[in-house]
Motif scaffolding. Sequence first.
Motif, PDB file in Angstrom:
ATOM      1  N   PRO A  23      30.868  55.040  45.485  1.00 17.99           N
ATOM      2  CA  PRO A  23      30.726  54.917  44.033  1.00 17.99           C
ATOM      3  C   PRO A  23      31.784  54.029  43.392  1.00 17.99           C
ATOM      4  O   PRO A  23      31.670  53.671  42.219  1.00 17.99           O
ATOM      5  CB  PRO A  23      30.877  56.370  43.549  1.00 17.99           C
ATOM      6  CG  PRO A  23      31.725  57.022  44.586  1.00 17.99           C
ATOM      7  CD  PRO A  23      31.316  56.381  45.887  1.00 17.99           C
ATOM      8  N   ASP A  24      32.809  53.648  44.164  1.00 20.00           N
ATOM      9  CA  ASP A  24      33.881  52.817  43.621  1.00 20.00           C
ATOM     10  C   ASP A  24      33.800  51.375  44.104  1.00 20.00           C
ATOM     11  O   ASP A  24      34.712  50.579  43.849  1.00 20.00           O
ATOM     12  CB  ASP A  24      35.244  53.410  43.985  1.00 20.00           C
ATOM     13  CG  ASP A  24      36.360  52.934  43.065  1.00 20.00           C
ATOM     14  OD1 ASP A  24      36.112  52.808  41.849  1.00 20.00           O
ATOM     15  OD2 ASP A  24      37.473  52.668  43.557  1.00 20.00           O
ATOM     16  N   ALA A  25      32.734  51.024  44.817  1.00 20.44           N
ATOM     17  CA  ALA A  25      32.578  49.632  45.262  1.00 20.44           C
ATOM     18  C   ALA A  25      32.504  48.711  44.042  1.00 20.44           C
ATOM     19  O   ALA A  25      31.904  49.053  43.027  1.00 20.44           O
ATOM     20  CB  ALA A  25      31.320  49.500  46.109  1.00 20.44           C
ATOM     21  N   PHE A  26      33.092  47.531  44.155  1.00 20.62           N
ATOM     22  CA  PHE A  26      33.178  46.640  43.000  1.00 20.62           C
ATOM     23  C   PHE A  26      33.074  45.199  43.452  1.00 20.62           C
ATOM     24  O   PHE A  26      33.611  44.829  44.499  1.00 20.62           O
ATOM     25  CB  PHE A  26      34.501  46.876  42.258  1.00 20.62           C
ATOM     26  CG  PHE A  26      34.584  46.207  40.917  1.00 20.62           C
ATOM     27  CD1 PHE A  26      33.544  46.315  40.002  1.00 20.62           C
ATOM     28  CD2 PHE A  26      35.704  45.472  40.563  1.00 20.62           C
ATOM     29  CE1 PHE A  26      33.613  45.701  38.758  1.00 20.62           C
ATOM     30  CE2 PHE A  26      35.788  44.859  39.321  1.00 20.62           C
ATOM     31  CZ  PHE A  26      34.748  44.970  38.417  1.00 20.62           C
ATOM     32  N   LEU A  27      32.386  44.356  42.653  1.00 23.17           N
ATOM     33  CA  LEU A  27      32.122  42.964  43.013  1.00 23.17           C
ATOM     34  C   LEU A  27      32.650  42.023  41.929  1.00 23.17           C
ATOM     35  O   LEU A  27      31.877  41.408  41.184  1.00 23.17           O
ATOM     36  CB  LEU A  27      30.613  42.721  43.178  1.00 23.17           C
ATOM     37  CG  LEU A  27      29.873  43.421  44.306  1.00 23.17           C
ATOM     38  CD1 LEU A  27      29.556  44.861  43.950  1.00 23.17           C
ATOM     39  CD2 LEU A  27      28.570  42.678  44.623  1.00 23.17           C
ATOM     40  N   PRO A  28      33.946  41.861  41.795  1.00 24.85           N
ATOM     41  CA  PRO A  28      34.476  41.018  40.712  1.00 24.85           C
ATOM     42  C   PRO A  28      34.116  39.546  40.848  1.00 24.85           C
ATOM     43  O   PRO A  28      34.170  38.809  39.862  1.00 24.85           O
ATOM     44  CB  PRO A  28      35.986  41.231  40.810  1.00 24.85           C
ATOM     45  CG  PRO A  28      36.228  41.636  42.234  1.00 24.85           C
ATOM     46  CD  PRO A  28      35.011  42.442  42.616  1.00 24.85           C
ATOM     47  N   THR A  29      33.740  39.098  42.061  1.00 27.08           N
ATOM     48  CA  THR A  29      33.381  37.689  42.249  1.00 27.08           C
ATOM     49  C   THR A  29      31.905  37.429  41.971  1.00 27.08           C
ATOM     50  O   THR A  29      31.468  36.281  42.006  1.00 27.08           O
ATOM     51  CB  THR A  29      33.684  37.244  43.696  1.00 27.08           C
ATOM     52  OG1 THR A  29      32.898  38.031  44.608  1.00 27.08           O
ATOM     53  CG2 THR A  29      35.156  37.423  44.024  1.00 27.08           C
ATOM     54  N   ASP A  30      31.126  38.467  41.690  1.00 28.00           N
ATOM     55  CA  ASP A  30      29.694  38.300  41.440  1.00 28.00           C
ATOM     56  C   ASP A  30      29.469  37.494  40.166  1.00 28.00           C
ATOM     57  O   ASP A  30      30.158  37.676  39.157  1.00 28.00           O
ATOM     58  CB  ASP A  30      29.036  39.677  41.311  1.00 28.00           C
ATOM     59  CG  ASP A  30      27.558  39.591  41.046  1.00 28.00           C
ATOM     60  OD1 ASP A  30      26.800  39.374  42.006  1.00 28.00           O
ATOM     61  OD2 ASP A  30      27.148  39.723  39.872  1.00 28.00           O
TER      62      ASP A  30
ATOM     63  N   GLY B  11      38.008  38.711  30.014  1.00 28.07           N
ATOM     64  CA  GLY B  11      38.944  37.785  30.625  1.00 28.07           C
ATOM     65  C   GLY B  11      38.454  37.291  31.971  1.00 28.07           C
ATOM     66  O   GLY B  11      37.295  37.502  32.356  1.00 28.07           O
ATOM     67  N   GLY B  12      39.343  36.632  32.727  1.00 27.93           N
ATOM     68  CA  GLY B  12      38.997  36.095  34.029  1.00 27.93           C
ATOM     69  C   GLY B  12      38.955  37.169  35.105  1.00 27.93           C
ATOM     70  O   GLY B  12      39.132  38.361  34.834  1.00 27.93           O
ATOM     71  N   GLN B  13      38.756  36.718  36.353  1.00 26.34           N
ATOM     72  CA  GLN B  13      38.582  37.660  37.463  1.00 26.34           C
ATOM     73  C   GLN B  13      39.793  38.573  37.624  1.00 26.34           C
ATOM     74  O   GLN B  13      39.637  39.786  37.812  1.00 26.34           O
ATOM     75  CB  GLN B  13      38.344  36.891  38.759  1.00 26.34           C
ATOM     76  CG  GLN B  13      38.129  37.795  39.963  1.00 26.34           C
ATOM     77  CD  GLN B  13      37.810  36.997  41.214  1.00 26.34           C
ATOM     78  OE1 GLN B  13      37.100  35.998  41.169  1.00 26.34           O
ATOM     79  NE2 GLN B  13      38.352  37.438  42.339  1.00 26.34           N
ATOM     80  N   ALA B  14      40.984  38.025  37.548  1.00 25.33           N
ATOM     81  CA  ALA B  14      42.191  38.840  37.712  1.00 25.33           C
ATOM     82  C   ALA B  14      42.275  39.910  36.625  1.00 25.33           C
ATOM     83  O   ALA B  14      42.642  41.063  36.883  1.00 25.33           O
ATOM     84  CB  ALA B  14      43.433  37.968  37.693  1.00 25.33           C
TER      85      ALA B  14
END
Length: 485
Positions: free
Chosen positions: A428-435, A448-451
């Motif tokens: 449940p905590d999987a995350f795709l910030p680059t998507d 904001g940006g990815q960071a």
Amino acid sequence: MHEDFERCVRAVQAKDARFDGWFYCAVLTTRIYCRPSCPVVPPKRQNMSFHPSAAAAQQAGFRACKRCRPDASPGSPLWNERADLVARAMRLIADGVVDTEGVRGLAARLGYSVRQVERQVFAELGAGPLALARAQRAQTARTLIETTTLPMTELALAAGFGSIRSFNDTVREVFALSPTELRSRAKGKPSAGAILLRLPYRKPLCPDNLFGHLVATGVPGVEEWRDGAYRRTLRLPHGHGILALRPEDGHIACRLSLTDLRDLPAATSRCRRLLDLDADPVAVDGQLSTDPLLAPLVEAAPGRRVPRTVDGAEFAVRAVLGQQVSTAAARTHAARLVVAHGEPIDDPEGGLTHLFPSPEALASLDPETLAMPRSRRRTLLALVEALTGGLDLGAGSDWEATRAALTALPGFGPWTVESIAMRALGDPDAFLPTDLGIKYAAEQLGLGGQAAVVSRSAAWRPWRAYATQHLWATGDHPINRMPAA
């Protein structure tokens, strides 16, 4: 939670359905156990005792309430929120592993000794793996008794009982009714064909992204949307099946056509897992709403679930096919694999034609026939080799160990690994910030940006997979919309 007596008493007195499946209330005077939301008048507090599982209540000598049917309540969300030994064991038991492979097989899958598994499961659930599997067999038997016209001797074997005597004894012990009496009391009309089920869930539930995502990414021949229901084929331990799922008020209408009725528990478990029906939406939405930028999204669509999968290996293959291409292109690649390597099946009711290819079937594919870049062919072949070599992407997999194994494969970056962690492993905590969809949502919401997004997402833990669904929903894509009936 069952050890917090006062909290459990308050939940029972309030008939709070949010706690169904979290614990079970047993009445010392009547020797009956119920779900917290049972509609009957709550017992006196001095007559209450609480148990962590239906199996524990049964082992303590209580029988299931005929009114609230506690054995059919939603599963505890803990088993899908955690990745420890007990949670992994519970997911595998729900998937029918004890019935097909025994406790020794369960322990082997988990990488522990039988004694360790039994001790830890009993310590947390008040019952061992065999008792938990027995409780599940009793529920399977009840479902078959009430929804089919099978003779009792055939039904007993289909439910996983070794003899008609043990079947009769278990049904009487758990439900205080004989199999014949259960069938005579059934409200619905038994079917001689498909099995019709009502899959409960904790409200609220937002079906838009669930069914929208499954249909928009569906592989022709394996999945389809027909007459207001999502349909697909699935490979099961004893054969194959076809499921049809339709959202209704308070439950999901489920229609199962199975080549072997022994696969009913596994098929039901995979349907629930596919639609994330054992989630606790109140806890998820409450945490995400603490972020002022997410709060309006949660308020607009409470109860979003994470669309998952019925087969981890299948989803991993499809994730590789979807690398850096559109949804339509990924479907096309997958459809070609299905036609070339999938197992044909008959579907008299619709347009389903194949099971998705197994890793063993894909091991023989010629990479030159794949219309994709050479680097992605190499990635796909490496994945197939890992899957046939023992890489476990199933319900009982170790999330972090699996992430490490996937990361070691060529062509597996964070997007692919986290997509598999979210949809196949169920983290449940999987995350795709680059998507790309997350990037668009971040720009639109001013995150904001990815960071900056990664930093802000720390406050969404452990529900970042659900935050992802809300962020995706800010875009105009078919995955966010229920298809027209």
